[in-house]
Design a protein around this motif. Structure first.
Motif, PDB file in Angstrom:
ATOM      1  N   THR A 166      -2.870  29.479 -17.875  1.00  0.00           N
ATOM      2  CA  THR A 166      -3.438  28.425 -18.717  1.00  0.00           C
ATOM      3  C   THR A 166      -4.685  28.877 -19.464  1.00  0.00           C
ATOM      4  OG1 THR A 166      -2.630  26.771 -17.126  1.00  0.00           O
ATOM      5  CG2 THR A 166      -4.277  26.043 -18.739  1.00  0.00           C
ATOM      6  N   LEU A 167      -5.634  29.484 -18.762  1.00  0.00           N
ATOM      7  CA  LEU A 167      -6.936  29.806 -19.360  1.00  0.00           C
ATOM      8  C   LEU A 167      -7.060  31.271 -19.781  1.00  0.00           C
ATOM      9  CD1 LEU A 167      -9.266  27.897 -16.840  1.00  0.00           C
ATOM     10  CD2 LEU A 167      -8.350  27.071 -19.020  1.00  0.00           C
ATOM     11  N   THR A 250       3.043  24.455 -11.997  1.00  0.00           N
ATOM     12  CA  THR A 250       3.802  25.677 -12.261  1.00  0.00           C
ATOM     13  C   THR A 250       3.702  26.013 -13.741  1.00  0.00           C
ATOM     14  OG1 THR A 250       5.363  25.181 -10.482  1.00  0.00           O
ATOM     15  CG2 THR A 250       6.062  26.790 -12.149  1.00  0.00           C
ATOM     16  N   PRO A 251       3.221  27.205 -14.101  1.00  0.00           N
ATOM     17  CA  PRO A 251       3.070  27.552 -15.522  1.00  0.00           C
ATOM     18  C   PRO A 251       4.412  27.580 -16.250  1.00  0.00           C
ATOM     19  CG  PRO A 251       1.872  29.087 -14.110  1.00  0.00           C
ATOM     20  CD  PRO A 251       2.745  28.276 -13.210  1.00  0.00           C
ATOM     21  N   SER A 252       4.378  27.287 -17.531  1.00  0.00           N
ATOM     22  CA  SER A 252       5.577  27.329 -18.361  1.00  0.00           C
ATOM     23  C   SER A 252       5.583  28.612 -19.192  1.00  0.00           C
ATOM     24  CB  SER A 252       5.620  26.114 -19.288  1.00  0.00           C
ATOM     25  OG  SER A 252       6.648  26.268 -20.257  1.00  0.00           O
ATOM     26  N   TRP A 253       6.597  29.437 -19.008  1.00  0.00           N
ATOM     27  CA  TRP A 253       6.697  30.671 -19.803  1.00  0.00           C
ATOM     28  C   TRP A 253       6.907  30.346 -21.274  1.00  0.00           C
ATOM     29  CZ3 TRP A 253      11.116  31.489 -22.609  1.00  0.00           C
ATOM     30  CH2 TRP A 253      12.259  30.787 -22.224  1.00  0.00           C
ATOM     31  N   GLN A 254       7.454  29.150 -21.541  1.00  0.00           N
ATOM     32  CA  GLN A 254       7.680  28.764 -22.934  1.00  0.00           C
ATOM     33  C   GLN A 254       6.356  28.545 -23.674  1.00  0.00           C
ATOM     34  OE1 GLN A 254      10.255  25.354 -22.622  1.00  0.00           O
ATOM     35  NE2 GLN A 254      12.105  26.625 -22.665  1.00  0.00           N
ATOM     36  N   HIS A 255       5.335  28.084 -22.947  1.00  0.00           N
ATOM     37  CA  HIS A 255       4.023  27.884 -23.574  1.00  0.00           C
ATOM     38  C   HIS A 255       3.450  29.226 -24.038  1.00  0.00           C
ATOM     39  CE1 HIS A 255       3.338  23.851 -21.256  1.00  0.00           C
ATOM     40  NE2 HIS A 255       4.322  23.794 -22.142  1.00  0.00           N
ATOM     41  N   THR A 263      -6.568  25.592 -24.996  1.00  0.00           N
ATOM     42  CA  THR A 263      -6.867  24.162 -25.176  1.00  0.00           C
ATOM     43  C   THR A 263      -5.589  23.325 -25.158  1.00  0.00           C
ATOM     44  OG1 THR A 263      -8.836  24.657 -26.494  1.00  0.00           O
ATOM     45  CG2 THR A 263      -7.896  22.451 -26.712  1.00  0.00           C
ATOM     46  N   LYS A 264      -4.568  23.784 -25.871  1.00  0.00           N
ATOM     47  CA  LYS A 264      -3.312  23.029 -25.914  1.00  0.00           C
ATOM     48  C   LYS A 264      -2.633  23.041 -24.552  1.00  0.00           C
ATOM     49  CE  LYS A 264       0.904  22.285 -28.506  1.00  0.00           C
ATOM     50  NZ  LYS A 264       1.645  22.554 -29.751  1.00  0.00           N
ATOM     51  N   ARG A 269      -1.033  20.271 -19.667  1.00  0.00           N
ATOM     52  CA  ARG A 269      -1.148  20.248 -18.213  1.00  0.00           C
ATOM     53  C   ARG A 269      -1.630  18.878 -17.724  1.00  0.00           C
ATOM     54  NH1 ARG A 269      -4.473  21.503 -14.133  1.00  0.00           N
ATOM     55  NH2 ARG A 269      -3.657  22.803 -12.451  1.00  0.00           N
ATOM     56  N   LYS A 270      -2.467  18.245 -18.517  1.00  0.00           N
ATOM     57  CA  LYS A 270      -2.975  16.906 -18.185  1.00  0.00           C
ATOM     58  C   LYS A 270      -2.012  15.802 -18.618  1.00  0.00           C
ATOM     59  CE  LYS A 270      -7.832  18.220 -18.934  1.00  0.00           C
ATOM     60  NZ  LYS A 270      -8.998  17.988 -19.811  1.00  0.00           N
TER      61      LYS A 270
END
Length: 294
Positions: A166-167, A250-255, A263-264, A269-270
């Protein structure tokens, strides 16, 4: 004249856990190697940590768990990492302990050192957030003790992979990966060509060493991940505290594939949609309402 130097007294004591597990057989994902690193991720001029490095006696001595099996139960190979672990266990018998003794020592350290945060790179794989998840430590604990594993009391938890994807893997990271030539880019992507969000990839970016290799032994990997946590904490402490503590996603590989900014990804995530998407939904709803009113 005596010059007074300001010394930070802030301490954040964490425990980073890593497990190496059996793979495909009748009892998959049993922990055979348990590693943990305890220390202060605020330390700046030293690297003092307490370490645990143990092989699980009940698992490492069961040679049937070294074998890979297909759905029909036929053996087609063996776990080479477990074979190397067995050799180390024979040469270092003090590193071999029963599971219940490993867990007791681990929990004793958590309390004695007043650990504030418990983490692993993939928290849901190694530990899991509740008893409904069959993570490796939970499964091994239930299998070997017939008891349910519970998270330690008064210790918060975070997932390093969640933070990293994410970050850490922000636009700067993605732009750097995109600037690599094809051979170099292969070191930062999966076999399917997607951006990798492994701990190894994070370290390759930090050190700009594309051929850095994780050891894939529990203690060495937990030491690596301790350093990653310190890096993440130094950059995004307030965000981690407010958005990631006791909140594992769980992170999304698509992101990553779509090149989303940090930021997005935080917004998604929220559960916050972008203003553009929200505006479009309002327009569609308005049109439907008008059509229904005719």
């Amino acid at each position: 004249m005596i010059k007074v130097v300001s010394v930070s007294t802030t301490h954040t004591i964490v425990c980073v856990v890593d497990t190496e597990t059996t793979f495909i057989n009748e009892t998959p994902r049993m922990v055979y190697h348990f590693g943990a690193t305890f220390g202060d991720i605020e330390q700046e001029n030293s690297f003092n940590v307490v370490k645990m490095d143990y092989y699980v006696k009940e698992v490492i001595e069961d040679l049937s768990l070294f074998l890979h099996q297909n759905k029909e139960g036929h053996n087609f190979g063996y776990n080479k990492s477990m074979a190397r672990a067995l050799k180390d266990a024979i040469n270092n018998p003090h590193k071999v302990k029963k599971w219940k003794d490993i867990i007791k020592e681990w929990q004793d350290y958590l309390h004695a050192m007043n650990v504030q945060y418990l983490t692993s790179y993939n928290f849901n794989f190694d530990i899991g957030t509740d008893s409904s998840e069959i993570a490796t430590i939970r499964k091994t604990h239930q299998q070997l003790t017939d008891k349910t594993f519970f998270l330690p009391r008064n210790v918060d938890y975070v997932c390093l992979m969640d933070i990293g994807a994410t970050l850490f893997m922000n636009r700067n990271y993605l732009n750097w990966v995109d600037s690599l030539d094809e051979d170099e880019k292969n070191q930062m992507t999966t076999e399917k060509g997607n951006i990798s969000y492994s701990a190894q990839s994070c370290m390759r970016y930090i050190n700009r060493d594309l051929w850095y290799q994780e050891q894939h032994t529990a203690l060495r990997d937990s030491l690596l991940e301790f350093q990653l946590f310190a890096h993440f904490w130094g950059k995004w402490k307030s965000i981690i505290k407010s958005e990631f503590v006791n909140n594992v996603n769980t992170p999304s590989w698509q992101h990553l594939k779509k090149g989303y900014s940090a930021t997005k990804k935080r917004q998604l995530r929220k559960g916050i949609k972008s203003k553009k998407v929200a505006k479009k939904k309002i327009q569609i709803q308005t049109e439907l309402n008008l059509q229904g009113g005719k």
